[in-house]
Every structure is written in structure tokens, then in C-alpha cells.
Scaffold this motif. Structure first.
Motif, PDB file in Angstrom:
ATOM      1  N   ASP A  32       0.811  -1.222   0.000  1.00  0.00           N
ATOM      2  CA  ASP A  32       0.000   0.000   0.000  1.00  0.00           C
ATOM      3  C   ASP A  32       0.844   1.272   0.000  1.00  0.00           C
ATOM      4  OD1 ASP A  32      -2.979  -1.062   0.559  1.00  0.00           O
ATOM      5  OD2 ASP A  32      -1.541  -2.276   1.678  1.00  0.00           O
ATOM      6  N   ILE A  33       1.625   1.435  -1.042  1.00  0.00           N
ATOM      7  CA  ILE A  33       2.441   2.653  -1.183  1.00  0.00           C
ATOM      8  C   ILE A  33       1.563   3.874  -1.441  1.00  0.00           C
ATOM      9  CG2 ILE A  33       4.133   3.792  -2.687  1.00  0.00           C
ATOM     10  CD1 ILE A  33       5.532   1.041  -2.924  1.00  0.00           C
TER      11      ILE A  33
ATOM     12  N   THR B   9      -5.737  -3.134   4.510  1.00  0.00           N
ATOM     13  CA  THR B   9      -6.532  -2.505   5.565  1.00  0.00           C
ATOM     14  C   THR B   9      -5.939  -1.192   6.056  1.00  0.00           C
ATOM     15  OG1 THR B   9      -5.417  -3.559   7.439  1.00  0.00           O
ATOM     16  CG2 THR B   9      -7.172  -4.818   6.351  1.00  0.00           C
ATOM     17  N   HIS B  10      -4.609  -1.042   5.971  1.00  0.00           N
ATOM     18  CA  HIS B  10      -3.864   0.100   6.524  1.00  0.00           C
ATOM     19  C   HIS B  10      -4.017   0.198   8.038  1.00  0.00           C
ATOM     20  CE1 HIS B  10      -4.089   2.598   2.511  1.00  0.00           C
ATOM     21  NE2 HIS B  10      -4.111   1.301   2.284  1.00  0.00           N
ATOM     22  N   GLY B  11      -4.665  -0.819   8.662  1.00  0.00           N
ATOM     23  CA  GLY B  11      -5.012  -0.656  10.073  1.00  0.00           C
ATOM     24  C   GLY B  11      -5.921   0.536  10.259  1.00  0.00           C
ATOM     25  N   MET B  12      -6.593   0.923   9.151  1.00  0.00           N
ATOM     26  CA  MET B  12      -7.463   2.102   9.068  1.00  0.00           C
ATOM     27  C   MET B  12      -6.693   3.397   9.323  1.00  0.00           C
ATOM     28  SD  MET B  12     -11.344   2.335  10.504  1.00  0.00           S
ATOM     29  CE  MET B  12     -12.569   3.296   9.620  1.00  0.00           C
ATOM     30  N   GLN B  13      -5.343   3.266   9.454  1.00  0.00           N
ATOM     31  CA  GLN B  13      -4.481   4.419   9.736  1.00  0.00           C
ATOM     32  C   GLN B  13      -4.856   5.113  11.042  1.00  0.00           C
ATOM     33  OE1 GLN B  13      -4.356   5.212   4.977  1.00  0.00           O
ATOM     34  NE2 GLN B  13      -4.192   7.041   6.244  1.00  0.00           N
ATOM     35  N   PHE B  14      -5.632   4.418  11.849  1.00  0.00           N
ATOM     36  CA  PHE B  14      -6.065   4.992  13.119  1.00  0.00           C
ATOM     37  C   PHE B  14      -6.325   3.875  14.120  1.00  0.00           C
ATOM     38  CE2 PHE B  14      -9.573   6.019  15.996  1.00  0.00           C
ATOM     39  CZ  PHE B  14      -9.027   7.111  16.651  1.00  0.00           C
ATOM     40  N   GLY B  15      -5.736   3.991  15.293  1.00  0.00           N
ATOM     41  CA  GLY B  15      -5.975   2.985  16.317  1.00  0.00           C
ATOM     42  C   GLY B  15      -4.999   3.117  17.458  1.00  0.00           C
ATOM     43  N   ILE B  16      -4.946   2.084  18.276  1.00  0.00           N
ATOM     44  CA  ILE B  16      -4.059   2.049  19.442  1.00  0.00           C
ATOM     45  C   ILE B  16      -3.270   0.746  19.395  1.00  0.00           C
ATOM     46  CG2 ILE B  16      -3.918   2.039  21.955  1.00  0.00           C
ATOM     47  CD1 ILE B  16      -6.689   3.423  21.957  1.00  0.00           C
TER      48      ILE B  16
ATOM     49  N   PHE C 264       2.716   1.128   3.689  1.00  0.00           N
ATOM     50  CA  PHE C 264       3.835   2.068   3.611  1.00  0.00           C
ATOM     51  C   PHE C 264       3.331   3.504   3.505  1.00  0.00           C
ATOM     52  CE2 PHE C 264       6.981   4.558   1.312  1.00  0.00           C
ATOM     53  CZ  PHE C 264       8.205   4.126   1.809  1.00  0.00           C
ATOM     54  N   GLY C 265       2.263   3.690   2.752  1.00  0.00           N
ATOM     55  CA  GLY C 265       1.735   5.031   2.505  1.00  0.00           C
ATOM     56  C   GLY C 265       0.435   5.272   3.249  1.00  0.00           C
ATOM     57  N   TYR C 266      -0.399   6.116   2.676  1.00  0.00           N
ATOM     58  CA  TYR C 266      -1.664   6.473   3.313  1.00  0.00           C
ATOM     59  C   TYR C 266      -2.637   6.909   2.226  1.00  0.00           C
ATOM     60  CZ  TYR C 266       0.800  10.899   2.732  1.00  0.00           C
ATOM     61  OH  TYR C 266       1.518  11.946   2.203  1.00  0.00           O
ATOM     62  N   HIS C 267      -3.922   6.810   2.552  1.00  0.00           N
ATOM     63  CA  HIS C 267      -4.950   7.189   1.587  1.00  0.00           C
ATOM     64  C   HIS C 267      -6.214   7.573   2.342  1.00  0.00           C
ATOM     65  CE1 HIS C 267      -7.079   7.447  -2.153  1.00  0.00           C
ATOM     66  NE2 HIS C 267      -7.953   6.519  -1.813  1.00  0.00           N
ATOM     67  N   GLY C 268      -6.961   8.535   1.819  1.00  0.00           N
ATOM     68  CA  GLY C 268      -8.148   9.022   2.515  1.00  0.00           C
ATOM     69  C   GLY C 268      -7.715   9.958   3.633  1.00  0.00           C
ATOM     70  N   LEU C 269      -7.436   9.407   4.789  1.00  0.00           N
ATOM     71  CA  LEU C 269      -6.851  10.169   5.887  1.00  0.00           C
ATOM     72  C   LEU C 269      -5.407  10.490   5.522  1.00  0.00           C
ATOM     73  CD1 LEU C 269      -6.693  11.227   8.802  1.00  0.00           C
ATOM     74  CD2 LEU C 269      -6.192   8.883   9.531  1.00  0.00           C
TER      75      LEU C 269
ATOM     76  N   ASN D 286       0.327  -6.531   6.447  1.00  0.00           N
ATOM     77  CA  ASN D 286       1.157  -5.331   6.566  1.00  0.00           C
ATOM     78  C   ASN D 286       0.263  -4.098   6.718  1.00  0.00           C
ATOM     79  OD1 ASN D 286       2.582  -2.912   5.187  1.00  0.00           O
ATOM     80  ND2 ASN D 286       4.263  -4.340   5.507  1.00  0.00           N
ATOM     81  N   ARG D 287       0.657  -3.177   7.578  1.00  0.00           N
ATOM     82  CA  ARG D 287      -0.141  -1.986   7.852  1.00  0.00           C
ATOM     83  C   ARG D 287      -0.008  -0.911   6.774  1.00  0.00           C
ATOM     84  NH1 ARG D 287       1.748  -4.585  12.105  1.00  0.00           N
ATOM     85  NH2 ARG D 287       0.598  -4.725  14.064  1.00  0.00           N
TER      86      ARG D 287
END
Length: 393
Positions: free
Chosen positions: A156-157, A328-335, A369-374, A366-367
Motif C-alpha cells: 500500500d504505497i 486494511t492500513h489498520g485504518m491508519q487509526f488505532g491504538i 507504507f503510505g496512506y490514503h483518505g486520511l 502489513n499496515r
């Protein structure tokens, strides 16, 4: 999607009302109260509108990203500080509901401010706060030559979201420092367009591994989330994306498999196109991909969406030893602290971050490498994974 968003709106509204009580306990200013609710009303209207977006156009993506960022900054501190006020209400119930304590309200606001700063960090520095995660996996039938074999996984680059050259280079350097034998990328190179990756080609060509670099496609790589002037334009975009995989040195596996040889022994690397449960396309064909793989071979599968593991991979007659996924990106948000991990994404995906096992088969998610949406990451940081294969004695 609409149901989950509705439940989130309810949570936002309840925590908002509680937090408002703490704020008014500390400040009776009328103009401040009006501004408080005006901001909330605008955000609620935006969230409700988002629930009815069926296909995102290029020109609306930035507005959606801004809305998501604003919602996190405004509501997350309130939601996470809400339990303090709820606990106070339990004690107030036994005391005949006296006015809220000034000190409890003050503590609530201070904690909310600290959470706000964490969110700001995530939205600014968090997007390149790369974490190295290592796992050692043991297998009784791993060929002896591959005992100690290492794999670096990226996923997820999302190059269309990247803007900071130095930040991205930090992640590339960290991946190369691991000096793994094999480098695997599990999909979503871009957000929508192949051209998004072109400014980053030079940097990612520097990734290296002696036994090669291999990749698969993710759901975003197909260009399914934007409008195209013609089917030919969409196909041309896909062709360009495949060329870019080659330019950065990755062999793209499209429902195919290759053999990795070492000291006269081998393992099979299988790559399927994207396959996801629910509304995601099911381009992947594991049966086709593994058609020429011997049943007794040690097998590693790259499959972008982790739901493929539960829905397809585990039920196959041939044993797939290790599956690598992302998505999933781990939703880019969590604990994630001291072994504890939580993210809203876990209510949609049973396997959403890290290592899972069942019946002697492993899945690593894998959580990303990049980000999307947030446009950032909060608590679930970008990841570079290193897996070491060991032969079980």
C-alpha cells in the motif's frame, strides 16, 4: 457502510453533548457556544453527504480528505475523553445529580487537548513515522537451504498521496537496511492513476534484494474508483502501471507463480490479482495461479486483501504455508501499545494487522507504507515488515 457511519454519528453526537457540558462548565461565553455547535453541524452535514457518495471523482477526493481530517481533529478528542464524564455521571447519580465538577471538566478538556496534539502529530509526522516489525516463522517442511531466509514486505504505497520526498526516502532506506533475501510488495502502488507513481520511480528503483523483487496488484491499482472517458483509456492506464512495476524492478505476478531457487532447493512464490469480500472485485484466481505448483512445494502467497485468506486460501486442498497481505492500513487509526491493538477496522476485517495463524498456516497483514483518505496516521504507523523463515527441528 451507511450503517457503520450512522453508528459513528451517534457516538459523535453523544460524546459531543457530554463534552459541551464540560466546556460550558469552564466557560459560559455565548459566542463560544454558538461557534461550538456551528462547526459540529457543518461536519455532520459533510459526513451524511459522504455516506451517499457512490463513485468518487478526482475533483472531490481532496474535499473528502479535508472532511475526514476535520472530523478526526474535532471528534476523536471528544470521543476518547467522553468516558471521564460518563464516570462522573455514575457518581453524580448517587449524589442526586449536582452540577458538574469544575475540576473533572478541566481534566477532561486537558486530556482532550493532549489527544488533539497526538492527532496533529499523526496528520503531520505520522505519515512517515515508519516502524520496523520483525517476525520469525517456523515450518517443519521448509527446505534446509531456506533456513534463515529473510523477506521484506511492503504494501500500500499509494503514491498518489505522497508529497514528501525526504519522508518517503526514509522508508526506502529503512527497507534496504534490512538486507533481506527477497522483497515483496502486496499491492496498491497508486490511488487511481499510473501517472501518480512516475515522480517516485527513481526512489523506489533503489530497493534491492538478491533473490529479486516481486509484486501483485491491489484494489486501487485497477482504476475502478474514478470515471474514465473510455474503456480504452482505463486499459491504457493499466498497461502503464504494469510498465512502472517493471521500471522500479518488480516482477508483477498476475495469477501466476515463480520458483525461487537456492542451493539446489526451491520454494514457490504465488501471486494473485486482487480478491476481496463484499463489494470488492474478485479478479484473483488462486487455482489458476497455483496450477503449475507441485502440491508438496513450500508455498508463499501474495494476495492484497486479507479476506482472501479466510474465504479462499484456507479451504484449498494444497497447503499454502504463508500468505502476505495488506489493504486494511489498520485504518491508519488505532491504538497499539504493549501488545494491545485496537482499530475500528477490526469490525470489518478479522485479520487487519500483524501475524495470524491457523492449522499451521500463517497470514501476515502489513499496515502499509503510505496512506490514503486520511492524510496521515494516528497510532497505526506505516510499516516495513521483515519475516525470517526457520526450519522447525
Amino acid at each position: 457502510m451507511v450503517k457503520r457511519l450512522f453508528l459513528f454519528l451517534i457516538l459523535c453526537l453523544v460524546s459531543d453533548v457530554y463534552f459541551y457540558q464540560a466546556v460550558t462548565t469552564l466557560s459560559p461565553n455565548t459566542l463560544f457556544r454558538i461557534s461550538y455547535w456551528l462547526i459540529d453541524i457543518l461536519l455532520f452535514i459533510g459526513l451524511i453527504s459522504l455516506a451517499f457518495v457512490r463513485r468518487v471523482r478526482n475533483d472531490t477526493q481532496r474535499l473528502i480528505q479535508i472532511l475526514i481530517t476535520a472530523v478526526l481533529l474535532v471528534f476523536i478528542p471528544k470521543i476518547l475523553s467522553f468516558p471521564i464524564l460518563l464516570a462522573e455521571d455514575v457518581t453524580r447519580l448517587w449524589r442526586g445529580f449536582p452540577p458538574r465538577s469544575f475540576y473533572v471538566s478541566e481534566i477532561t478538556v486537558v486530556i482532550a487537548c493532549l489527544i488533539f496534539l497526538i492527532v496533529v502529530f499523526g496528520l503531520t509526522r505520522g505519515k512517515h513515522f515508519y516502524r520496523l516489525r520483525k517476525e520469525t516463522l517456523h515450518f517443519p517442511d521448509l527446505p534446509e537451504a531456506f533456513d534463515g531466509f529473510t523477506i521484506t514486505q511492503l504494501s500500500d504505497i499509494h503514491s498518489g498521496s505522497l508529497t514528501n520526498i525526504k519522508g518517503v526516502q526514509k522508508g526506502i532506506d529503512l527497507a534496504n537496511e534490512q538486507q533481506s533475501d527477497l522483497l515483496l510488495f502486496t499491492g496498491d502502488l497508486v490511488n487511481n492513476l499510473a501517472t501518480e507513481m512516475e515522480p517516485w520511480v527513481e526512489g523506489f528503483t533503489k530497493l534491492s534484494a538478491p533473490y529479486g523483487k516481486y509484486s501483485v496488484l491491489g484494489n486501487h491499482d485497477y482504476g475502478d474508483y474514478i470515471r474514465w472517458e473510455s474503456s480504452a483509456a482505463k486499459e491504457k492506464n493499466m498497461q502503464r502501471l504494469k510498465e512502472i512495476h517493471a521500471e522500479i524492478g518488480f516482477k508483477l505476478l498476475l495469477n501466476d507463480a515463480i520458483t525461487i531457487n537456492k542451493s539446489g532447493q526451491s520454494i514457490a512464490l504465488i501471486g494473485v490479482e486482487n480478491w476481496g469480500k463484499g463489494g470488492f472485485h474478485k479478479y484473483g484466481d488462486l487455482k489458476k495461479a497455483a496450477a503449475n505448483v507441485a502440491p508438496e512445494s513450500f508455498k508463499i502467497l501474495m494476495s492484497h486483501d486479507p479476506s482472501h485468506w479466510d474465504e479462499v486460501t484456507l479451504d484449498r486442498g494444497h497447503h499454502i504455508h504463508l500468505t502476505l497481505a495488506g489493504h486494511t492500513h489498520g485504518m491508519q487509526f488505532g491504538i497499539e501499545l504493549f501488545g494491545f491493538k485496537w482499530s475500528p477496522i477490526q469490525y470489518m476485517y478479522k485479520q487487519w494487522a500483524g501475524l495470524y495463524s491457523r492449522d499451521g498456516k500463517y497470514l501476515y497483514v502489513n499496515r502499509g507504507f503510505g496512506y490514503h483518505g486520511l492524510r496521515g496516521r494516528i497510532g497505526v504507523w506505516p510499516e516495513i515488515t521483515v519475516l525470517t523463515l526457520k526450519r522447525m527441528l
